[in-house]
Design a protein around this motif. Sequence first.
Motif, mmCIF file in Angstrom:
data_model
loop_
_atom_site.group_PDB
_atom_site.id
_atom_site.type_symbol
_atom_site.label_atom_id
_atom_site.label_comp_id
_atom_site.label_asym_id
_atom_site.label_seq_id
_atom_site.Cartn_x
_atom_site.Cartn_y
_atom_site.Cartn_z
ATOM 1 N N ALA A 55 0.803 -1.220 0.000
ATOM 2 C CA ALA A 55 0.000 0.000 0.000
ATOM 3 C C ALA A 55 0.842 1.279 0.000
ATOM 4 O O ALA A 55 0.530 2.233 -0.728
ATOM 5 C CB ALA A 55 -0.965 -0.015 1.183
ATOM 6 N N PRO A 56 1.929 1.365 0.815
ATOM 7 C CA PRO A 56 2.742 2.592 0.749
ATOM 8 C C PRO A 56 3.321 2.848 -0.639
ATOM 9 O O PRO A 56 3.337 3.996 -1.100
ATOM 10 C CB PRO A 56 3.850 2.325 1.780
ATOM 11 N N ALA A 57 3.789 1.786 -1.300
ATOM 12 C CA ALA A 57 4.332 1.963 -2.650
ATOM 13 C C ALA A 57 3.248 2.408 -3.625
ATOM 14 O O ALA A 57 3.478 3.253 -4.501
ATOM 15 C CB ALA A 57 4.977 0.664 -3.137
ATOM 16 N N ILE A 58 2.037 1.849 -3.484
ATOM 17 C CA ILE A 58 0.928 2.244 -4.356
ATOM 18 C C ILE A 58 0.585 3.708 -4.133
ATOM 19 O O ILE A 58 0.348 4.458 -5.087
ATOM 20 C CB ILE A 58 -0.297 1.342 -4.094
ATOM 21 N N LEU A 59 0.572 4.131 -2.874
ATOM 22 C CA LEU A 59 0.264 5.529 -2.561
ATOM 23 C C LEU A 59 1.305 6.461 -3.168
ATOM 24 O O LEU A 59 0.982 7.529 -3.681
ATOM 25 C CB LEU A 59 0.204 5.726 -1.044
ATOM 26 N N ILE A 60 2.565 6.059 -3.125
ATOM 27 C CA ILE A 60 3.636 6.906 -3.635
ATOM 28 C C ILE A 60 3.639 6.934 -5.161
ATOM 29 O O ILE A 60 3.789 7.993 -5.772
ATOM 30 C CB ILE A 60 4.996 6.410 -3.106
ATOM 31 N N MET A 61 3.456 5.779 -5.789
ATOM 32 C CA MET A 61 3.645 5.669 -7.227
ATOM 33 C C MET A 61 2.434 6.046 -8.056
ATOM 34 O O MET A 61 2.571 6.396 -9.230
ATOM 35 C CB MET A 61 4.082 4.234 -7.578
ATOM 36 N N MET A 62 1.233 5.992 -7.493
ATOM 37 C CA MET A 62 0.030 6.207 -8.296
ATOM 38 C C MET A 62 -0.732 7.459 -7.880
ATOM 39 O O MET A 62 -1.878 7.652 -8.293
ATOM 40 C CB MET A 62 -0.887 4.981 -8.194
ATOM 41 N N THR A 63 -0.114 8.308 -7.077
ATOM 42 C CA THR A 63 -0.741 9.550 -6.643
ATOM 43 C C THR A 63 0.241 10.705 -6.843
ATOM 44 O O THR A 63 1.325 10.526 -7.401
ATOM 45 C CB THR A 63 -1.152 9.470 -5.161
ATOM 46 N N GLY A 64 -0.134 11.882 -6.360
ATOM 47 C CA GLY A 64 0.728 13.049 -6.500
ATOM 48 C C GLY A 64 1.795 13.172 -5.438
ATOM 49 O O GLY A 64 2.476 14.209 -5.370
ATOM 50 N N PHE A 65 1.977 12.142 -4.613
ATOM 51 C CA PHE A 65 2.949 12.216 -3.514
ATOM 52 C C PHE A 65 4.368 12.440 -4.030
ATOM 53 O O PHE A 65 5.141 13.197 -3.422
ATOM 54 C CB PHE A 65 2.888 10.922 -2.697
ATOM 55 N N THR A 66 4.712 11.792 -5.143
ATOM 56 C CA THR A 66 6.074 11.912 -5.674
ATOM 57 C C THR A 66 6.422 13.358 -5.974
ATOM 58 O O THR A 66 7.484 13.866 -5.561
ATOM 59 C CB THR A 66 6.217 11.069 -6.950
ATOM 60 N N ARG A 67 5.546 14.047 -6.698
ATOM 61 C CA ARG A 67 5.808 15.446 -7.054
ATOM 62 C C ARG A 67 5.907 16.323 -5.814
ATOM 63 O O ARG A 67 6.815 17.155 -5.695
ATOM 64 C CB ARG A 67 4.711 15.975 -7.973
ATOM 65 N N ILE A 68 4.999 16.119 -4.878
ATOM 66 C CA ILE A 68 4.940 16.991 -3.704
ATOM 67 C C ILE A 68 6.187 16.855 -2.837
ATOM 68 O O ILE A 68 6.792 17.852 -2.435
ATOM 69 C CB ILE A 68 3.664 16.683 -2.894
ATOM 70 N N PRO A 104 -11.075 13.775 -4.726
ATOM 71 C CA PRO A 104 -12.126 13.334 -5.654
ATOM 72 C C PRO A 104 -11.919 11.920 -6.187
ATOM 73 O O PRO A 104 -12.878 11.152 -6.321
ATOM 74 C CB PRO A 104 -12.040 14.376 -6.779
ATOM 75 N N ALA A 105 -10.661 11.572 -6.499
ATOM 76 C CA ALA A 105 -10.388 10.230 -7.009
ATOM 77 C C ALA A 105 -10.651 9.174 -5.938
ATOM 78 O O ALA A 105 -11.231 8.117 -6.220
ATOM 79 C CB ALA A 105 -8.943 10.134 -7.499
ATOM 80 N N PHE A 106 -10.226 9.432 -4.698
ATOM 81 C CA PHE A 106 -10.461 8.481 -3.618
ATOM 82 C C PHE A 106 -11.955 8.330 -3.324
ATOM 83 O O PHE A 106 -12.431 7.234 -3.008
ATOM 84 C CB PHE A 106 -9.717 8.923 -2.357
ATOM 85 N N LYS A 107 -12.692 9.434 -3.429
ATOM 86 C CA LYS A 107 -14.136 9.371 -3.202
ATOM 87 C C LYS A 107 -14.811 8.511 -4.257
ATOM 88 O O LYS A 107 -15.659 7.657 -3.944
ATOM 89 C CB LYS A 107 -14.719 10.781 -3.221
ATOM 90 N N GLU A 108 -14.429 8.706 -5.519
ATOM 91 C CA GLU A 108 -14.996 7.888 -6.597
ATOM 92 C C GLU A 108 -14.589 6.430 -6.447
ATOM 93 O O GLU A 108 -15.395 5.518 -6.689
ATOM 94 C CB GLU A 108 -14.527 8.438 -7.942
ATOM 95 N N LEU A 109 -13.352 6.192 -6.046
ATOM 96 C CA LEU A 109 -12.873 4.826 -5.821
ATOM 97 C C LEU A 109 -13.697 4.129 -4.751
ATOM 98 O O LEU A 109 -14.084 2.967 -4.903
ATOM 99 C CB LEU A 109 -11.401 4.873 -5.440
ATOM 100 N N ASN A 110 -13.985 4.843 -3.666
ATOM 101 C CA ASN A 110 -14.749 4.259 -2.567
ATOM 102 C C ASN A 110 -16.205 4.006 -2.959
ATOM 103 O O ASN A 110 -16.766 2.947 -2.637
ATOM 104 C CB ASN A 110 -14.686 5.188 -1.355
ATOM 105 N N LEU A 132 -9.600 1.073 -10.023
ATOM 106 C CA LEU A 132 -8.483 1.581 -10.813
ATOM 107 C C LEU A 132 -8.891 2.718 -11.737
ATOM 108 O O LEU A 132 -8.043 3.533 -12.117
ATOM 109 C CB LEU A 132 -7.867 0.446 -11.652
ATOM 110 N N ALA A 133 -10.160 2.786 -12.090
ATOM 111 C CA ALA A 133 -10.609 3.783 -13.072
ATOM 112 C C ALA A 133 -10.276 5.218 -12.660
ATOM 113 O O ALA A 133 -9.695 5.973 -13.465
ATOM 114 C CB ALA A 133 -12.107 3.617 -13.327
ATOM 115 N N PRO A 134 -10.611 5.677 -11.442
ATOM 116 C CA PRO A 134 -10.265 7.067 -11.083
ATOM 117 C C PRO A 134 -8.763 7.302 -10.980
ATOM 118 O O PRO A 134 -8.285 8.402 -11.308
ATOM 119 C CB PRO A 134 -10.960 7.271 -9.733
ATOM 120 N N LEU A 135 -8.005 6.293 -10.547
ATOM 121 C CA LEU A 135 -6.558 6.443 -10.479
ATOM 122 C C LEU A 135 -5.955 6.542 -11.877
ATOM 123 O O LEU A 135 -5.051 7.355 -12.121
ATOM 124 C CB LEU A 135 -5.937 5.273 -9.712
#
Length: 245
Positions: A55-68, A104-110, A132-135
């Motif tokens: 999960a930590p790797a997914i959060l880092i690689m598939m969200t805006g965490f890397t840029r921030i 918004p993406a997490f809300k749609e995912l849920n 996976l669709a919103p991501l």
Amino acid sequence: MKKMFLLIGIVLYGSWALAQVTLPTVNLGFKTTDNPSEVVNTVKLVLVMTVLTLAPAILIMMTGFTRIIIVLSFLRQALGVQQMPPNQLLIGLSLFLTFFVMGPAFKELNENGIQPYLAGKISQDLAVENSLAPLRKFMFHQTRDQDLALFIKLAKIEKPKTRADVPTIVLVPAFIVSELKTAFQIGFMIFLPFLVIDIVASSVLMAMGMMMLPPVVISLPFKIMLFVLVDGWGLLIGSMVKSFG
């Protein structure tokens, strides 16, 4: 003497109170079974535990965490303060900004993936697809076409006709490379004003013949003052969040 009896009473009462606490227990064991459903449930449990570890790797690689996190690290280096803000604060701020950007993406995912699956309305495969669709939508919006084309070429697959045909395993590395490029571009813009202050401080010290004094000693207070006066945190975070729009 009274204090000693009082201390003994407290210890005995604490021991009695601890003895009354009910603790949960977990029993692990192995058994043979001929029921296929039990085997499937066990495999699902192992897969879920595996996903949780990733999960930590997914959060880092598939969200805006890397840029921030990269942009905030560039800011700290540009200011010349190596330990301020500390790493834990930068990571915490990056996580909350990531949740804010990905809201918004997490809300749609849920709503479309997790909740219907927990309610038994959709199958597991459809739940994964809906999650996976919103991501994927977010990653496509942030990924450059040339980076996506590069990984499609490296994967040696047929050129997809639509974005829906692009495999997620190809999209994720293309998204990460695009995020790295964007973060380094923002970092370059952050360094420029502070670099000017460093050059001016170095030139002044050389003109005064104070070559033994490190320029950073003089430039650091001015860089911090400049950053505070222009409301640097508000400008940086506001611009960074808008860059995901």
